[in-house]
Motif scaffolding. Structure first.
Motif: not given
Length: 282
Positions: A93, A164, A131, A161
């Motif tokens: 990140t 997260r 994502g 990603k």
């Protein structure tokens, strides 16, 4: 709190080098380990059996999240105190939160999911954006789905990603990976699950299906690629192809938003009168 280790771990430590390599898929697959960053993900990993193997933390984060450090140690994880540069080197990140965990893979064999006779499943077919994959997993968790399946044409579940974006939901429900879409559909159908393909050009309207009372049984939603949706051969495998109605002037919904609408529609129908998860009041 007591320090996480007697001294800061060296940036040249083999442990730091090994953690840094997990940003790449081939190393994740070889070691069957992945990175979980931030307090929420690390907390959930620590609570998930022996999933959390190691934890790197700055002094500030160790003080701020002393409870998480304690949970990590209680779970058997090795905790390393590190400076901000080490955390930045390991993190994927732009603004690391001071906690980076190394976790064992948590995916579940597809056969185990079928054996559990799930009532609500999200199948990600041809989903390439990490994502989006993580967000759909989070939506499935929130809607009460019992499983998520990522086909062999979809993104790596352990992409940083995606991890997260799941915001810890990765550790909450069974997720099968690398399943051919044909096998996923056939297996779920054999387990008594109705397959609905979500597609903007579907011949059935989600509102109409809800009004007709057809949504209360065990259901698996198949979601396609962000740009071009589901190919015809995948739509042909489904019991029905359903579109989310657009009542305003928007051109379409993005994948994660459409998935949330579909999954919550099924969850509501399943908990209604005659649904497969009807709640009986005392």
């Amino acid at each position: 709190m007591p320090p996480a280790s007697p001294e800061l771990i060296s940036p040249r430590s083999p442990r730091v080098s090994a953690a840094r390599r997990l940003a790449k898929r081939n190393f994740r697959g070889k070691e069957r380990l992945f990175l979980a960053e931030g307090p929420q993900a690390v907390r959930e990993a620590a609570a998930h059996g022996s999933t959390l193997v190691e934890l790197f933390t700055t002094v500030e984060a160790a003080e701020r999240y002393a409870d998480i450090i304690g949970e990590a140690r209680a779970a058997g994880a090795r905790v390393h105190l590190a400076d901000e540069q080490v955390i930045a080197d390991i993190s994927t990140t732009v603004t690391p939160q001071g906690l980076v965990g190394i976790c064992r893979f948590v995916d579940t064999p597809f056969e185990e999911i079928l054996t559990a006779r799930p009532k609500l499943v999200a199948v990600l077919a041809h989903v390439r954006d990490p994502g989006n994959a993580g967000t759909v997993l989070r939506c499935a968790d929130a809607a009460g789905a019992e499983a998520v399946v990522l086909t062999d044409a979809s993104v790596d579940l352990y992409n940083p990603k995606a991890v997260r974006a799941s915001v810890g939901s990765l550790f909450h429900l069974p997720v099968a990976v690398g399943v051919p879409v044909e096998r996923a559909v056939a297996g779920l159908q054999d387990a008594g699950v109705r397959i609905l393909a979500a597609d903007g050009a579907g011949d059935r309207d989600l509102d109409d299906e809800l009004d007709k009372g057809t949504m209360g049984g065990p259901t698996a939603w198949v979601f396609g690629n962000e740009a071009w949706g589901l190919p015809e051969e995948t739509r042909a495998l489904a019991d029905a192809v359903v579109r989310v109605p657009i009542h305003g002037k928007a051109e379409s919904l993005n994948l994660a938003t459409a998935a949330a609408v579909c999954l919550y529609a099924s969850a509501r129908a399943q908990r209604g009168t005659g649904g497969c998860r009807t709640v009986t009041k005392a």
